[in-house]
Design a protein around this motif. Sequence first.
Motif, PDB file in Angstrom:
ATOM      1  N   GLU A   1      24.460   3.540 -26.837  1.00  0.00           N
ATOM      2  CA  GLU A   1      24.631   2.306 -26.068  1.00  0.00           C
ATOM      3  C   GLU A   1      25.393   2.536 -24.765  1.00  0.00           C
ATOM      4  O   GLU A   1      25.105   1.911 -23.756  1.00  0.00           O
ATOM      5  CB  GLU A   1      25.380   1.259 -26.909  1.00  0.00           C
ATOM      6  N   ILE A   2      26.385   3.446 -24.792  1.00  0.00           N
ATOM      7  CA  ILE A   2      27.226   3.630 -23.599  1.00  0.00           C
ATOM      8  C   ILE A   2      27.692   5.079 -23.479  1.00  0.00           C
ATOM      9  O   ILE A   2      28.068   5.710 -24.478  1.00  0.00           O
ATOM     10  CB  ILE A   2      28.445   2.658 -23.613  1.00  0.00           C
ATOM     11  N   LEU A   3      27.634   5.591 -22.259  1.00  0.00           N
ATOM     12  CA  LEU A   3      28.128   6.929 -21.927  1.00  0.00           C
ATOM     13  C   LEU A   3      29.221   6.791 -20.881  1.00  0.00           C
ATOM     14  O   LEU A   3      29.046   6.092 -19.872  1.00  0.00           O
ATOM     15  CB  LEU A   3      26.996   7.797 -21.369  1.00  0.00           C
ATOM     16  N   ILE A   4      30.337   7.470 -21.109  1.00  0.00           N
ATOM     17  CA  ILE A   4      31.448   7.465 -20.145  1.00  0.00           C
ATOM     18  C   ILE A   4      31.698   8.897 -19.673  1.00  0.00           C
ATOM     19  O   ILE A   4      31.853   9.803 -20.490  1.00  0.00           O
ATOM     20  CB  ILE A   4      32.744   6.905 -20.780  1.00  0.00           C
ATOM     21  N   LEU A   5      31.734   9.088 -18.364  1.00  0.00           N
ATOM     22  CA  LEU A   5      32.115  10.368 -17.767  1.00  0.00           C
ATOM     23  C   LEU A   5      33.476  10.171 -17.114  1.00  0.00           C
ATOM     24  O   LEU A   5      33.583   9.555 -16.052  1.00  0.00           O
ATOM     25  CB  LEU A   5      31.076  10.816 -16.739  1.00  0.00           C
ATOM     26  N   ASP A   6      34.508  10.653 -17.771  1.00  0.00           N
ATOM     27  CA  ASP A   6      35.868  10.486 -17.244  1.00  0.00           C
ATOM     28  C   ASP A   6      36.219  11.655 -16.332  1.00  0.00           C
ATOM     29  O   ASP A   6      35.858  12.798 -16.618  1.00  0.00           O
ATOM     30  CB  ASP A   6      36.872  10.395 -18.390  1.00  0.00           C
ATOM     31  N   GLU A   7      36.946  11.361 -15.253  1.00  0.00           N
ATOM     32  CA  GLU A   7      37.274  12.378 -14.241  1.00  0.00           C
ATOM     33  C   GLU A   7      35.989  13.085 -13.809  1.00  0.00           C
ATOM     34  O   GLU A   7      35.888  14.323 -13.836  1.00  0.00           O
ATOM     35  CB  GLU A   7      38.296  13.385 -14.784  1.00  0.00           C
ATOM     36  N   ALA A   8      35.005  12.278 -13.392  1.00  0.00           N
ATOM     37  CA  ALA A   8      33.679  12.810 -13.065  1.00  0.00           C
ATOM     38  C   ALA A   8      33.738  13.860 -11.964  1.00  0.00           C
ATOM     39  O   ALA A   8      33.016  14.865 -12.009  1.00  0.00           O
ATOM     40  CB  ALA A   8      32.752  11.667 -12.642  1.00  0.00           C
ATOM     41  N   ASP A   9      34.585  13.649 -10.958  1.00  0.00           N
ATOM     42  CA  ASP A   9      34.681  14.627  -9.875  1.00  0.00           C
ATOM     43  C   ASP A   9      35.206  15.960 -10.376  1.00  0.00           C
ATOM     44  O   ASP A   9      34.764  17.029  -9.966  1.00  0.00           O
ATOM     45  CB  ASP A   9      35.564  14.101  -8.737  1.00  0.00           C
ATOM     46  N   ARG A  10      36.154  15.920 -11.318  1.00  0.00           N
ATOM     47  CA  ARG A  10      36.702  17.139 -11.896  1.00  0.00           C
ATOM     48  C   ARG A  10      35.657  17.858 -12.744  1.00  0.00           C
ATOM     49  O   ARG A  10      35.583  19.093 -12.754  1.00  0.00           O
ATOM     50  CB  ARG A  10      37.935  16.795 -12.738  1.00  0.00           C
TER      51      ARG A  10
END
Length: 600
Positions: free
Chosen positions: A168-177
Amino acid sequence: MPLPNTKWSELSTPLSDPVLNVIKSFGFKSLTPVQGATIPLLMTRKDVSAEAVTGSGKTLAFLVPLIEILQARHKEQPWKATEIGAIVISPTRELASQISDVLSRFTEHEELKIFKQLLLVGGNSIEADIRSIEADSPIILISTPGRLCDILERKGKVNLPGRVKSLEILILDEADRLLDLGFKMTINTILSYLPRQRRTGLFSATQTKEVTDLMRAGLRNPVLVSVKEKASINTPVRLDNYYTIVEPDKKFLAILAFLRDTEIKKGMIFMPTCACVDYWADILSHFLKSKKVLGLHGKMKHKRSKIVNRFRNEDNVLLMCTDVLARGLDVPEVNWVIQWDPPSTPAAFIHRVGRTARQGEAGSSIAFLMPNEDAYVNFLHINQKVELQPFEVAELDSSLEEINSQIYRLQLNDRLLYDKAMRAFVSYIQAYSKHECSAILRVKDLNFGKVATSFALLHMPRMPELKKMNADDFVGPKFEIDLNKIKYRNKQKEVSRQNKLQVYQETGNWPGLKKGKKKSEAWELSRKERTDAKEKRAERRAKRKLKKQNTTEVKTKKRKQAFSEEDLAELANDIQMFKKLKKKKITEEEFNEQMGFDDD
C-alpha cells in the motif's frame, strides 16, 4: 497547510484513536510544519516528495499516515499472513533501527498489534532474516536497500516478490543520502518488484538532481513539499553555529581545551575517517577521565547498534564518529556537535549539525578550522546559507610538548596505538586530498609537518603525498626510539610480530607480504634504489635512441656527414643539462659553466 501549533486532534484528515493515544505518549502536543504538510497528503493517497531540515519530525510525518493507511485497508479487507503492506527504506542500519524503535511504539498498542514489523539490515544472517519473514509474517518491513534487494532477488520458499504485490505504501527516508551512497541501481531494482498502485513518500533534507530523477521514476504526479523553519537558513532555528581558527599543530590542544571547559551532556565529534575515530577515541579517553568516550564508524559491523544504544542511555558522554551517523540519528539530549574539520561535502555540514537542536530543543555546533581553511566560512554562507559565528577557545594549561609527550608514552606502551596513529594520519591526508571543496581546501596548502605534530607521531610516515611536500615543521619526540622495541600489549599479537621479525632478520623478507611486494627497508635505501633504477632506465632509453638514430643514418644515407657517437653523447648531455635547469636542480651559473658559456 495547518496553522502553526495545530494540535494532532485538529488535523483536517482525522487520526484514529489508537494512533492519537500513541502520539500523546510521545508528549508531542502540536504538529511540526513538515508533519502538518505531509500527513494529510499521504492519508488522502497522494504521492509526496518532502524536503525539510533535519530534526524537523520527518519520522512521524511518514509513520503516522503509514499506520492509518494500513488500518483503512484492514477494515476493507483483512491482511493475510503472506501480505506485506508497507516498506520503509533507510540508508543506514542505525537510522533503520531508530525508525523501527519509533514504529514499535505504535505496533505495541493493543489495537495495532496486528501490524507486525520486521527490521532487515546488514550485520545479520540473510538466512535468519528469511526465516523471520516466514515465521513472523510481518506486514511492515523497515530495511536498508541492499538487504531488501538481496531477499527480493532470492528464489525460495519465502517468495518476497509475491508478498509485496499487496503493498500500500513505500517510504524512502533520507532519499538524497540513499542516492549519494550509490544505491540508485538497487532502488531501481526494488521498484521493479513493487506494484505501481501504491503510495510513495520521499523524505530528505536536501533536494538533488538524483532525487528529482527518482521522483520521475517512482512517483505518480507527486506533490512537492518544501518546509524550512526559517527562509534564510537551512539549519534548525534554535541551533547556534560557531567556528574557531587554530594552528595545525595545536588542533588537538584546542579541541581538548574546549571539551574540558564546555558543559556537554551528550556530544558528537565528527571525524574525517574511520582510522581517525579509532585513534583519537583512545587518546581522548586518556585525557578526559570524567567523560565516557565512544567511537563508531562504518567499518564496525556488529558493535554499531550496541554503541548507539549506549550513547542514548548514558550521560556525560562523547561519541566520536564518521558521517555514517550524520543522518537521521535522533538523540534529543545531544547539545553539542563538534566538527574536527570541514566535512567532505557542504551538504554534510547541514546533516552533521542537525544531530542537535532537535524537536525544538536548543543546540550548538562548532567547527575547528586551520588558517588555510578560513574561506570555508564564507563558502558555507553562500553555498548552504549557514552563518558561522566566531568562537574563542581558551588555551589549555598544558603545552603542546607536555600533551604530546603523554601521547608518545601511550604509543610506546602499546604498539597498537602507534599503528593507529600512523594509519590515522595517512588516512587524514588522503581524505583531505579528495575533498569536494578542494578549490578552497587544497592539500598543497596543508602544513604537513604541523599536521603530523598534532597527531603526535613518533616519526613521519612514508606516503606518496609527502614526496613533494615540505615537512620540516614536524616536531617529534626529543629522544631516540627503536621502533622494533615497541611491543603490542596483546601478548598473542606480540608473539606473532616477534616471529615475523625473526624471519625478516634471517631472510630479509617480511612474512605475509604479497608476492611481488618489496620488503620494508629504510627510507634512505629505498630512495637510493629508486634513483639508481631511474638512472638505469634513462641509460637504456639513451642507448635505444642512439641505436635507432645510427640505424636510420646508415639506411637512408641522406646525410652528408653522420654524427659520431661522441657528438650524440654530447647532445644527450646538453639536453640533460637543459632539463636540470628547467627543474631548478642546478643554478644558471652551474648551467653556463657546464655548457661552456661566457658570462661576458
